[in-house]
Design a protein around this motif. Structure first.
Motif, PDB file in Angstrom:
ATOM      1  N   HIS A 151     -36.829 -29.729  83.312  1.00 56.86           N
ATOM      2  CA  HIS A 151     -37.530 -31.026  83.248  1.00 56.86           C
ATOM      3  C   HIS A 151     -39.022 -30.857  83.558  1.00 56.86           C
ATOM      4  O   HIS A 151     -39.577 -31.562  84.384  1.00 56.86           O
ATOM      5  N   SER A 152     -39.617 -29.895  82.872  1.00 56.66           N
ATOM      6  CA  SER A 152     -41.016 -29.531  83.129  1.00 56.66           C
ATOM      7  C   SER A 152     -41.816 -29.508  81.829  1.00 56.66           C
ATOM      8  O   SER A 152     -41.253 -29.478  80.741  1.00 56.66           O
ATOM      9  N   THR A 194     -40.789  -5.342  66.554  1.00 54.04           N
ATOM     10  CA  THR A 194     -41.391  -6.192  67.563  1.00 54.04           C
ATOM     11  C   THR A 194     -42.232  -7.260  66.874  1.00 54.04           C
ATOM     12  O   THR A 194     -43.228  -6.955  66.233  1.00 54.04           O
ATOM     13  N   PRO A 195     -41.830  -8.552  66.951  1.00 52.08           N
ATOM     14  CA  PRO A 195     -42.517  -9.598  66.210  1.00 52.08           C
ATOM     15  C   PRO A 195     -43.837 -10.087  66.794  1.00 52.08           C
ATOM     16  O   PRO A 195     -44.635 -10.654  66.076  1.00 52.08           O
ATOM     17  N   GLY A 196     -44.090  -9.917  68.064  1.00 54.35           N
ATOM     18  CA  GLY A 196     -45.327 -10.448  68.619  1.00 54.35           C
ATOM     19  C   GLY A 196     -45.531 -10.013  70.053  1.00 54.35           C
ATOM     20  O   GLY A 196     -44.747  -9.263  70.607  1.00 54.35           O
ATOM     21  N   PRO A 197     -46.590 -10.526  70.662  1.00 54.58           N
ATOM     22  CA  PRO A 197     -46.928 -10.123  72.026  1.00 54.58           C
ATOM     23  C   PRO A 197     -46.089 -10.844  73.087  1.00 54.58           C
ATOM     24  O   PRO A 197     -45.459 -11.859  72.819  1.00 54.58           O
ATOM     25  N   VAL A 198     -46.121 -10.317  74.280  1.00 58.94           N
ATOM     26  CA  VAL A 198     -45.548 -10.998  75.441  1.00 58.94           C
ATOM     27  C   VAL A 198     -46.524 -12.099  75.825  1.00 58.94           C
ATOM     28  O   VAL A 198     -47.736 -11.873  75.858  1.00 58.94           O
ATOM     29  N   ARG A 199     -46.008 -13.314  76.088  1.00 56.07           N
ATOM     30  CA  ARG A 199     -46.890 -14.440  76.422  1.00 56.07           C
ATOM     31  C   ARG A 199     -46.519 -14.997  77.794  1.00 56.07           C
ATOM     32  O   ARG A 199     -45.345 -15.199  78.096  1.00 56.07           O
ATOM     33  N   ALA A 200     -47.537 -15.251  78.597  1.00 61.45           N
ATOM     34  CA  ALA A 200     -47.342 -15.815  79.937  1.00 61.45           C
ATOM     35  C   ALA A 200     -47.406 -17.339  79.863  1.00 61.45           C
ATOM     36  O   ALA A 200     -48.144 -17.904  79.053  1.00 61.45           O
ATOM     37  N   PHE A 201     -46.621 -17.989  80.726  1.00 58.77           N
ATOM     38  CA  PHE A 201     -46.631 -19.449  80.763  1.00 58.77           C
ATOM     39  C   PHE A 201     -46.345 -19.944  82.177  1.00 58.77           C
ATOM     40  O   PHE A 201     -45.907 -19.181  83.043  1.00 58.77           O
ATOM     41  N   ALA A 202     -46.614 -21.216  82.378  1.00 61.54           N
ATOM     42  CA  ALA A 202     -46.267 -21.896  83.628  1.00 61.54           C
ATOM     43  C   ALA A 202     -45.473 -23.138  83.258  1.00 61.54           C
ATOM     44  O   ALA A 202     -45.673 -23.731  82.197  1.00 61.54           O
ATOM     45  N   LEU A 203     -44.557 -23.510  84.120  1.00 60.88           N
ATOM     46  CA  LEU A 203     -43.815 -24.756  83.982  1.00 60.88           C
ATOM     47  C   LEU A 203     -44.306 -25.691  85.075  1.00 60.88           C
ATOM     48  O   LEU A 203     -44.305 -25.323  86.253  1.00 60.88           O
ATOM     49  N   VAL A 204     -44.768 -26.864  84.683  1.00 67.73           N
ATOM     50  CA  VAL A 204     -45.350 -27.802  85.642  1.00 67.73           C
ATOM     51  C   VAL A 204     -44.664 -29.155  85.564  1.00 67.73           C
ATOM     52  O   VAL A 204     -44.111 -29.529  84.533  1.00 67.73           O
ATOM     53  N   GLN A 205     -44.693 -29.865  86.682  1.00 70.05           N
ATOM     54  CA  GLN A 205     -44.150 -31.225  86.759  1.00 70.05           C
ATOM     55  C   GLN A 205     -45.195 -32.140  87.369  1.00 70.05           C
ATOM     56  O   GLN A 205     -45.937 -31.734  88.265  1.00 70.05           O
ATOM     57  N   GLU A 206     -45.229 -33.378  86.887  1.00 72.95           N
ATOM     58  CA  GLU A 206     -46.130 -34.370  87.461  1.00 72.95           C
ATOM     59  C   GLU A 206     -45.500 -34.885  88.756  1.00 72.95           C
ATOM     60  O   GLU A 206     -44.351 -35.304  88.773  1.00 72.95           O
ATOM     61  N   ILE A 207     -46.265 -34.831  89.857  1.00 78.02           N
ATOM     62  CA  ILE A 207     -45.737 -35.311  91.141  1.00 78.02           C
ATOM     63  C   ILE A 207     -46.314 -36.670  91.506  1.00 78.02           C
ATOM     64  O   ILE A 207     -45.645 -37.494  92.102  1.00 78.02           O
ATOM     65  N   ASP A 208     -47.552 -36.908  91.184  1.00 74.23           N
ATOM     66  CA  ASP A 208     -48.219 -38.195  91.360  1.00 74.23           C
ATOM     67  C   ASP A 208     -49.025 -38.437  90.104  1.00 74.23           C
ATOM     68  O   ASP A 208     -49.229 -37.533  89.293  1.00 74.23           O
ATOM     69  N   VAL A 237     -43.849 -25.370  88.884  1.00 73.97           N
ATOM     70  CA  VAL A 237     -42.435 -25.181  89.221  1.00 73.97           C
ATOM     71  C   VAL A 237     -42.071 -23.702  89.113  1.00 73.97           C
ATOM     72  O   VAL A 237     -41.334 -23.174  89.935  1.00 73.97           O
ATOM     73  N   ALA A 238     -42.609 -23.036  88.063  1.00 73.32           N
ATOM     74  CA  ALA A 238     -42.292 -21.627  87.836  1.00 73.32           C
ATOM     75  C   ALA A 238     -43.366 -20.989  86.959  1.00 73.32           C
ATOM     76  O   ALA A 238     -44.053 -21.668  86.209  1.00 73.32           O
ATOM     77  N   TYR A 239     -43.462 -19.676  87.071  1.00 69.13           N
ATOM     78  CA  TYR A 239     -44.274 -18.870  86.171  1.00 69.13           C
ATOM     79  C   TYR A 239     -43.315 -18.033  85.341  1.00 69.13           C
ATOM     80  O   TYR A 239     -42.226 -17.682  85.817  1.00 69.13           O
TER      81      TYR A 239
END
Length: 77
Positions: free
Chosen positions: A70-71, A15-29, A36-38
């Motif tokens: 596209h995030s 096991t090379p490393g930890p589980v990492r949480a992220f978010a995918l975001v897009q600019e709307i204005d 967009v997603a977690y």
């Protein structure tokens, strides 16, 4: 059956490393973004996302998911 606490287990030994949480975001204005997603990137590098509008996704990596959707990638941990 192998126990997860067994230090000789190939699962734990590679096991090379930890589980990492992220978010995918897009600019709307200008200056405003929306999620967009977690997702989670596993130690192997594979990522899974749950979309806010669309459903579940499985990706080669978190960066690949961001590119395909596209995030922008934002690490949460």
């Amino acid at each position: 059956m192998e126990h997860l606490t067994d230090t000789d287990s190939p699962i734990i030994a590679h096991t090379p490393g930890p589980v990492r949480a992220f978010a995918l975001v897009q600019e709307i204005d200008e200056g405003e973004t929306e999620v967009v997603a977690y997702g989670l990137e596993l130690p192997s590098g594979v990522a899974a996302t749950v979309g806010v509008v669309q459903g579940f996704g499985r990706w080669q990596s978190a960066r690949n998911a961001a590119r395909r959707l596209h995030s922008d990638l934002v690490w949460l941990t």
